[in-house]
Design a protein around this motif. Structure first.
Motif, PDB file in Angstrom:
ATOM      1  N   ARG A  88       0.848  -1.187   0.000  1.00 34.79           N
ATOM      2  CA  ARG A  88       0.000   0.000   0.000  1.00 34.79           C
ATOM      3  C   ARG A  88       0.886   1.241   0.000  1.00 34.79           C
ATOM      4  N   ILE A  89       0.425   2.270  -0.700  1.00 40.20           N
ATOM      5  CA  ILE A  89       1.171   3.523  -0.801  1.00 40.20           C
ATOM      6  C   ILE A  89       0.277   4.666  -0.354  1.00 40.20           C
ATOM      7  N   GLU A  90       0.818   5.550   0.467  1.00 36.78           N
ATOM      8  CA  GLU A  90       0.147   6.787   0.835  1.00 36.78           C
ATOM      9  C   GLU A  90       0.987   7.940   0.309  1.00 36.78           C
ATOM     10  N   VAL A  91       0.313   8.994  -0.142  1.00 38.39           N
ATOM     11  CA  VAL A  91       1.007  10.177  -0.646  1.00 38.39           C
ATOM     12  C   VAL A  91       0.526  11.389   0.150  1.00 38.39           C
ATOM     13  N   PHE A  92       1.495  12.175   0.622  1.00 40.93           N
ATOM     14  CA  PHE A  92       1.208  13.378   1.395  1.00 40.93           C
ATOM     15  C   PHE A  92       1.896  14.584   0.768  1.00 40.93           C
ATOM     16  N   THR A  93       1.289  15.744   0.929  1.00 41.57           N
ATOM     17  CA  THR A  93       1.899  16.990   0.476  1.00 41.57           C
ATOM     18  C   THR A  93       2.787  17.544   1.587  1.00 41.57           C
ATOM     19  N   TYR A  94       3.445  18.667   1.291  1.00 42.52           N
ATOM     20  CA  TYR A  94       4.321  19.340   2.252  1.00 42.52           C
ATOM     21  C   TYR A  94       3.587  19.638   3.560  1.00 42.52           C
ATOM     22  N   SER A  95       2.314  19.974   3.456  1.00 45.10           N
ATOM     23  CA  SER A  95       1.526  20.326   4.648  1.00 45.10           C
ATOM     24  C   SER A  95       0.897  19.102   5.312  1.00 45.10           C
ATOM     25  N   ASP A  96       1.368  17.907   4.968  1.00 44.43           N
ATOM     26  CA  ASP A  96       0.885  16.634   5.518  1.00 44.43           C
ATOM     27  C   ASP A  96      -0.568  16.331   5.160  1.00 44.43           C
ATOM     28  N   GLU A  97      -1.042  16.898   4.057  1.00 38.87           N
ATOM     29  CA  GLU A  97      -2.367  16.553   3.553  1.00 38.87           C
ATOM     30  C   GLU A  97      -2.241  15.256   2.760  1.00 38.87           C
ATOM     31  N   GLN A  98      -3.026  14.255   3.133  1.00 38.46           N
ATOM     32  CA  GLN A  98      -2.991  12.998   2.388  1.00 38.46           C
ATOM     33  C   GLN A  98      -3.786  13.176   1.093  1.00 38.46           C
ATOM     34  N   ILE A  99      -3.126  12.886  -0.045  1.00 35.63           N
ATOM     35  CA  ILE A  99      -3.796  13.048  -1.331  1.00 35.63           C
ATOM     36  C   ILE A  99      -4.019  11.715  -2.040  1.00 35.63           C
ATOM     37  N   PHE A 100      -3.462  10.637  -1.498  1.00 34.94           N
ATOM     38  CA  PHE A 100      -3.694   9.311  -2.075  1.00 34.94           C
ATOM     39  C   PHE A 100      -3.431   8.245  -1.021  1.00 34.94           C
ATOM     40  N   ASN A 101      -4.204   7.130  -1.114  1.00 38.93           N
ATOM     41  CA  ASN A 101      -3.985   5.956  -0.276  1.00 38.93           C
ATOM     42  C   ASN A 101      -4.537   4.760  -1.036  1.00 38.93           C
ATOM     43  N   GLY A 102      -3.664   3.829  -1.429  1.00 34.77           N
ATOM     44  CA  GLY A 102      -4.133   2.654  -2.154  1.00 34.77           C
ATOM     45  C   GLY A 102      -2.988   1.799  -2.648  1.00 34.77           C
ATOM     46  N   SER A 103      -3.319   0.885  -3.543  1.00 32.27           N
ATOM     47  CA  SER A 103      -2.327  -0.035  -4.107  1.00 32.27           C
ATOM     48  C   SER A 103      -1.499   0.663  -5.183  1.00 32.27           C
ATOM     49  N   ALA A 104      -0.448  -0.011  -5.615  1.00 36.01           N
ATOM     50  CA  ALA A 104       0.397   0.522  -6.689  1.00 36.01           C
ATOM     51  C   ALA A 104      -0.411   0.714  -7.966  1.00 36.01           C
ATOM     52  N   GLU A 105      -1.235  -0.270  -8.295  1.00 38.14           N
ATOM     53  CA  GLU A 105      -2.059  -0.167  -9.510  1.00 38.14           C
ATOM     54  C   GLU A 105      -3.046   0.988  -9.405  1.00 38.14           C
ATOM     55  N   GLU A 106      -3.656   1.156  -8.238  1.00 40.27           N
ATOM     56  CA  GLU A 106      -4.585   2.271  -8.034  1.00 40.27           C
ATOM     57  C   GLU A 106      -3.861   3.608  -8.131  1.00 40.27           C
ATOM     58  N   MET A 107      -2.630   3.653  -7.635  1.00 44.76           N
ATOM     59  CA  MET A 107      -1.866   4.897  -7.709  1.00 44.76           C
ATOM     60  C   MET A 107      -1.521   5.241  -9.152  1.00 44.76           C
ATOM     61  N   LEU A 108      -1.148   4.247  -9.936  1.00 44.78           N
ATOM     62  CA  LEU A 108      -0.853   4.516 -11.350  1.00 44.78           C
ATOM     63  C   LEU A 108      -2.088   5.055 -12.069  1.00 44.78           C
ATOM     64  N   ALA A 109      -3.259   4.502 -11.773  1.00 43.08           N
ATOM     65  CA  ALA A 109      -4.502   4.999 -12.375  1.00 43.08           C
ATOM     66  C   ALA A 109      -4.796   6.419 -11.900  1.00 43.08           C
ATOM     67  N   TRP A 110      -4.557   6.696 -10.622  1.00 45.88           N
ATOM     68  CA  TRP A 110      -4.769   8.032 -10.062  1.00 45.88           C
ATOM     69  C   TRP A 110      -3.847   9.062 -10.731  1.00 45.88           C
ATOM     70  N   ILE A 111      -2.582   8.692 -10.909  1.00 48.33           N
ATOM     71  CA  ILE A 111      -1.625   9.595 -11.565  1.00 48.33           C
ATOM     72  C   ILE A 111      -2.058   9.860 -13.003  1.00 48.33           C
ATOM     73  N   GLU A 112      -2.468   8.822 -13.707  1.00 47.89           N
ATOM     74  CA  GLU A 112      -2.922   8.984 -15.094  1.00 47.89           C
ATOM     75  C   GLU A 112      -4.131   9.916 -15.154  1.00 47.89           C
ATOM     76  N   GLN A 113      -5.027   9.765 -14.205  1.00 46.74           N
ATOM     77  CA  GLN A 113      -6.209  10.640 -14.156  1.00 46.74           C
ATOM     78  C   GLN A 113      -5.794  12.082 -13.892  1.00 46.74           C
ATOM     79  N   GLN A 114      -4.824  12.286 -12.997  1.00 46.36           N
ATOM     80  CA  GLN A 114      -4.341  13.631 -12.696  1.00 46.36           C
ATOM     81  C   GLN A 114      -3.730  14.262 -13.947  1.00 46.36           C
TER      82      GLN A 114
END
Length: 133
Positions: free
Chosen positions: A103-129
């Motif tokens: 599982r991967i979580e992504v946070f910004t500089y201000s510790d705002e969580q912007i993603f939480n999920g699997s590697a495959e879900e993260m790749l889809a999220w990045i593509e959508q972004q």
């Protein structure tokens, strides 16, 4: 100054203990380092190396996964360091254990969580972004 990031590996087989923090000075945004982290984390994490296992895209636990990450991305002097980057623009937290989905979580500089999920879900999220920009 570049977009800094920290990728941290947490070992679920060891009560979620922090294994290592890897600080990168450049290209830390999700569509670059984030994508590399997600693609890398498709690796299967197992306990031991049974006879006949495909050793490509396989790690023997989270500590092996973290070592493989450093070996892959530390290709020259500078750029990538084993340290916690408190000034990072993005923080990638990788949680891996034996035979569990990484599982991967992504946070910004201000510790705002912007993603939480699997590697495959993260790749889809990045593509959508990328398509929304």
């Amino acid at each position: 100054m570049g977009t800094r990031s920290v990728t941290q590996f947490f070992d679920l087989a060891n009560n979620g203990a922090l294994v290592v923090s890897v600080y990168q000075l450049y290209d830390g945004y999700p569509s670059k380092v984030g994508k590399e982290v997600a693609e890398f984390c498709r690796t299967q994490v197992i306990n031991g190396l049974p006879v006949g296992v495909n050793k490509d895209n396989t790690a023997n636990g989270c500590t092996c996964l973290a070592a493989q990450f450093i070996a892959k991305f530390k290709t020259r002097v500078g750029g990538l360091y084993i340290q916690d980057g408190t000034d990072a623009n993005f923080r990638y937290k990788v949680y891996a254990g034996y035979d569990e989905s990484t599982r991967i979580e992504v946070f910004t500089y201000s510790d705002e969580q912007i993603f939480n999920g699997s590697a495959e879900e993260m790749l889809a999220w990045i593509e959508q972004q990328d398509t929304e920009d």
